[in-house]
Enzyme design. Structure first.
Site, PDB file in Angstrom:
ATOM      1  N   ASN A 136       0.302   3.283  11.187  1.00 11.21           N
ATOM      2  CA  ASN A 136      -0.505   3.506  12.402  1.00 11.21           C
ATOM      3  C   ASN A 136       0.240   2.868  13.562  1.00 11.21           C
ATOM      4  OD1 ASN A 136      -1.380   0.932  10.866  1.00 11.21           O
ATOM      5  ND2 ASN A 136      -1.988   0.524  12.980  1.00 11.21           N
TER       6      ASN A 136
ATOM      7  N   ALA B  29       2.575  -2.021   4.328  1.00 12.74           N
ATOM      8  CA  ALA B  29       2.099  -1.125   5.387  1.00 12.74           C
ATOM      9  C   ALA B  29       2.083  -1.955   6.665  1.00 12.74           C
ATOM     10  CB  ALA B  29       0.692  -0.640   5.062  1.00 12.74           C
TER      11      ALA B  29
ATOM     12  N   TYR C  22      -5.121 -13.618   3.932  1.00 11.50           N
ATOM     13  CA  TYR C  22      -6.477 -13.345   4.435  1.00 11.50           C
ATOM     14  C   TYR C  22      -7.522 -13.282   3.331  1.00 11.50           C
ATOM     15  CZ  TYR C  22      -5.617  -8.390   3.237  1.00 11.50           C
ATOM     16  OH  TYR C  22      -5.325  -7.232   2.583  1.00 11.50           O
ATOM     17  N   GLU C  23      -7.080 -13.177   2.090  1.00 16.93           N
ATOM     18  CA  GLU C  23      -8.040 -13.151   0.986  1.00 16.93           C
ATOM     19  C   GLU C  23      -8.622 -14.538   0.720  1.00 16.93           C
ATOM     20  OE1 GLU C  23      -6.865 -10.331  -2.418  1.00 16.93           O
ATOM     21  OE2 GLU C  23      -4.991 -10.647  -1.342  1.00 16.93           O
TER      22      GLU C  23
ATOM     23  N   MET D  59       0.211  -7.888   7.626  1.00 18.64           N
ATOM     24  CA  MET D  59      -0.477  -9.085   7.109  1.00 18.64           C
ATOM     25  C   MET D  59       0.083  -9.562   5.772  1.00 18.64           C
ATOM     26  SD  MET D  59      -4.330  -7.746   7.882  1.00 18.64           S
ATOM     27  CE  MET D  59      -4.706  -6.785   9.343  1.00 18.64           C
ATOM     28  N   SER D  60       1.319  -9.243   5.487  1.00 17.90           N
ATOM     29  CA  SER D  60       1.869  -9.655   4.178  1.00 17.90           C
ATOM     30  C   SER D  60       3.353  -9.956   4.303  1.00 17.90           C
ATOM     31  CB  SER D  60       1.651  -8.536   3.158  1.00 17.90           C
ATOM     32  OG  SER D  60       2.445  -7.409   3.483  1.00 17.90           O
TER      33      SER D  60
ATOM     34  N   HIS E 276      -8.914   0.889   8.528  1.00 18.99           N
ATOM     35  CA  HIS E 276      -8.232   0.794   7.237  1.00 18.99           C
ATOM     36  C   HIS E 276      -8.012   2.174   6.612  1.00 18.99           C
ATOM     37  CE1 HIS E 276      -6.914  -0.976   3.514  1.00 18.99           C
ATOM     38  NE2 HIS E 276      -7.913  -0.473   2.833  1.00 18.99           N
TER      39      HIS E 276
ATOM     40  N   SER F  28       0.848  -1.197   0.000  1.00 25.14           N
ATOM     41  CA  SER F  28       0.000   0.000   0.000  1.00 25.14           C
ATOM     42  C   SER F  28       0.879   1.240   0.000  1.00 25.14           C
ATOM     43  CB  SER F  28      -0.865   0.066   1.259  1.00 25.14           C
ATOM     44  OG  SER F  28      -1.308  -1.204   1.615  1.00 25.14           O
TER      45      SER F  28
ATOM     46  N   HIS G  22      -6.379  -2.324  -4.914  1.00 24.81           N
ATOM     47  CA  HIS G  22      -5.129  -2.931  -5.356  1.00 24.81           C
ATOM     48  C   HIS G  22      -5.353  -3.369  -6.793  1.00 24.81           C
ATOM     49  CE1 HIS G  22      -2.830  -3.801  -1.506  1.00 24.81           C
ATOM     50  NE2 HIS G  22      -3.951  -3.240  -1.087  1.00 24.81           N
TER      51      HIS G  22
ATOM     52  N   HIS H 272      -2.759 -11.824  -0.515  1.00 16.84           N
ATOM     53  CA  HIS H 272      -2.652 -11.975   0.940  1.00 16.84           C
ATOM     54  C   HIS H 272      -3.304 -13.277   1.379  1.00 16.84           C
ATOM     55  CE1 HIS H 272      -2.764  -7.595   0.114  1.00 16.84           C
ATOM     56  NE2 HIS H 272      -1.889  -7.506   1.092  1.00 16.84           N
TER      57      HIS H 272
HETATM   58  N1  HPA Z   1      -1.754  -4.573  11.990  1.00 14.90           N
HETATM   59  C1  HPA Z   1      -1.658  -5.439  10.964  1.00 14.90           C
HETATM   60  N2  HPA Z   1      -1.465  -5.045   9.709  1.00 14.90           N
HETATM   61  C2  HPA Z   1      -1.368  -3.735   9.465  1.00 14.90           C
HETATM   62  C3  HPA Z   1      -1.466  -2.783  10.485  1.00 14.90           C
HETATM   63  C4  HPA Z   1      -1.671  -3.217  11.820  1.00 14.90           C
HETATM   64  O1  HPA Z   1      -1.766  -2.443  12.775  1.00 14.90           O
HETATM   65  N3  HPA Z   1      -1.324  -1.564   9.887  1.00 14.90           N
HETATM   66  C5  HPA Z   1      -1.147  -1.786   8.558  1.00 14.90           C
HETATM   67  N4  HPA Z   1      -1.178  -3.100   8.298  1.00 14.90           N
END
Ligand code: HPA
Length: 276
Positions: free
Chosen positions: A236, A114, A86-87, A212-213, A248, A31, A62, A84
Site C-alpha cells: 500500500n 509487507a 506490537y504483539e 512493523m517488523s 489491513h 505476509s 499467521h 512482532h
Molecule cells: N505501515 C506500516 N506497516 C505496514 C504498512 C504501512 O503502511 N503496510 C504494510 N505494513
C-alpha cells in the site's frame, strides 16, 4: 550460563534433533510469502508450540511453524509466522528465533515483510530490496547485558544488508524479468499505521518504505555476524501519500496478489545464493 542464552540453546538442540538436513539459509516469511513453503522439497514441519521456550504467534492468519526442506537446491529453515513487537512480546523474545537459527548453525538470513510505500515512485505490488534501515527510535533487541556468545557489545551496522547478497538478488531479478525497487526501510512499532506527519518525517529522513517488523531480527542477526538479505512487498502507499485511509485488508489483498511473483523471485535468489 545466561538464562536467555540457555533457553535459546535448548530450542536449537530440539530443532537440530528434528531436522534431517543442516539448513544453510534461514528464512523469515512475511505476509504473502507463506506459500513459499509449498514449493519446498522434502518438507518437514515443527509447530512453534512443540519447541521449548519458543513464543507462540498471536496474529490471525499467521501460522506458527518452522519448515525445513530444500528450495532452489539449498537446504533452508523457514519461519512461517513471526513475532512482532506490537504483539506485546519483549523485544528479546521477538529475536529469540533469529538467535536460535544461529545456534542451529545457520549463517545466512533472508527476511521478508509487507511495507507501506513512502517513495512516491513506488506502487502497491512493487518488491523492494532493503538497502538499509532506520530504527533509532525503537527499542534495541540488544539492550541489556551483552550476550557475548552471539557477538560484541557495540556491533557495527554500516553494512547491515549484505552487498554480495544484494547483488545476487539483483541478478535473480534480471534473470526472472521481475522488476525490483531498492530502498531504505523504516521500522514503526505499530500496531496502528503511521500518521501522514510521521510518514512525511520518515521521507525527509530518507526512508522509502515503512513496516512493523524485520529490523529487530536484522539487528540480532548482524550482532551474531549473520549475512542478511531483506525484501519488502509494498502492499500500500503509506499514510497521507494518497488521499485515502489505510487498512489491513488492503495489505493482505496486495500481498496475496503478488505472492506468485514474490515466490518466483525468492526461489531464484536462493538458487543464485552463494554460501560461504
Ligand atoms: N505501515 C506500516 N506497516 C505496514 C504498512 C504501512 O503502511 N503496510 C504494510 N505494513
Amino acid at each position: 550460563m545466561d538464562k536467555y542464552y540457555k533457553k535459546a540453546v535448548e530450542a536449537a538442540e530440539f530443532i537440530k534433533g528434528r531436522i534431517r538436513l543442516q539448513p544453510e539459509i534461514g528464512i523469515i516469511l512475511g505476509s504473502g510469502l507463506g506459500s513459499l513453503v509449498n514449493d519446498m522439497e522434502d518438507p518437514n514441519e515443527i509447530d512453534y508450540g512443540d519447541i521449548p521456550n519458543f513464543p507462540l504467534t498471536t496474529v490471525e492468519g499467521h501460522a506458527g511453524k518452522l519448515v525445513s526442506g530444500v528450495i532452489g537446491g539449498k537446504p533452508v529453515l523457514a519461519m512461517k509466522g513471526r513475532f512482532h513487537l506490537y504483539e506485546g512480546y519483549d523485544i528479546s523474545q521477538v529475536v529469540l528465533a533469529t538467535r536460535v537459527f544461529k545456534l542451529v548453525g545457520i549463517n545466512d538470513l533472508l527476511v521478508t515483510n509487507a511495507a507501506g510505500g513512502i517513495n512516491r515512485s513506488f506502487k502497491p505490488g512493487d518488491l523492494m530490496l532493503i538497502r538499509d534501515h532506520i530504527s533509532f527510535f525503537a527499542p534495541s533487541p540488544l539492550r541489556g547485558k551483552n550476550l557475548s556468545e552471539f557477538g560484541v557489545r557495540f556491533p557495527d551496522m554500516s553494512q547491515a544488508y549484505d552487498r554480495g547478497l544484494l547483488d545476487a538478488a539483483r541478478e535473480a531479478a534480471l534473470k526472472t524479468g521481475i522488476e525490483i525497487r531498492e530502498g531504505v526501510y523504516a521500522f514503526a512499532q505499530g500496531p496502528m499505521y503511521e500518521t501522514p506527519a510521521e510518514i512525511r518525517a520518515f521521507g525527509i529522513l530518507g526512508a522509502d518504505a515503512v513496516g512493523m517488523s524485520t529490523v529487530p531480527e536484522v539487528i540480532a542477526a548482524r550482532h551474531a555476524n549473520m549475512r542478511v538479505l531483506g525484501i519488502s512487498c509494498i502492499t500500500n502507499m503509506a499514510a497521507g501519500i494518497l488521499d485515502k485511509p489505510l487498512n489491513h485488508e488492503e495489505v493482505v489483498r496486495t500481498a496475496k496478489e503478488v505472492e506468485h511473483k514474490f515466490v518466483a523471485l525468492v526461489k531464484e535468489i536462493i538458487r543464485n545464493w552463494s554460501l560461504v
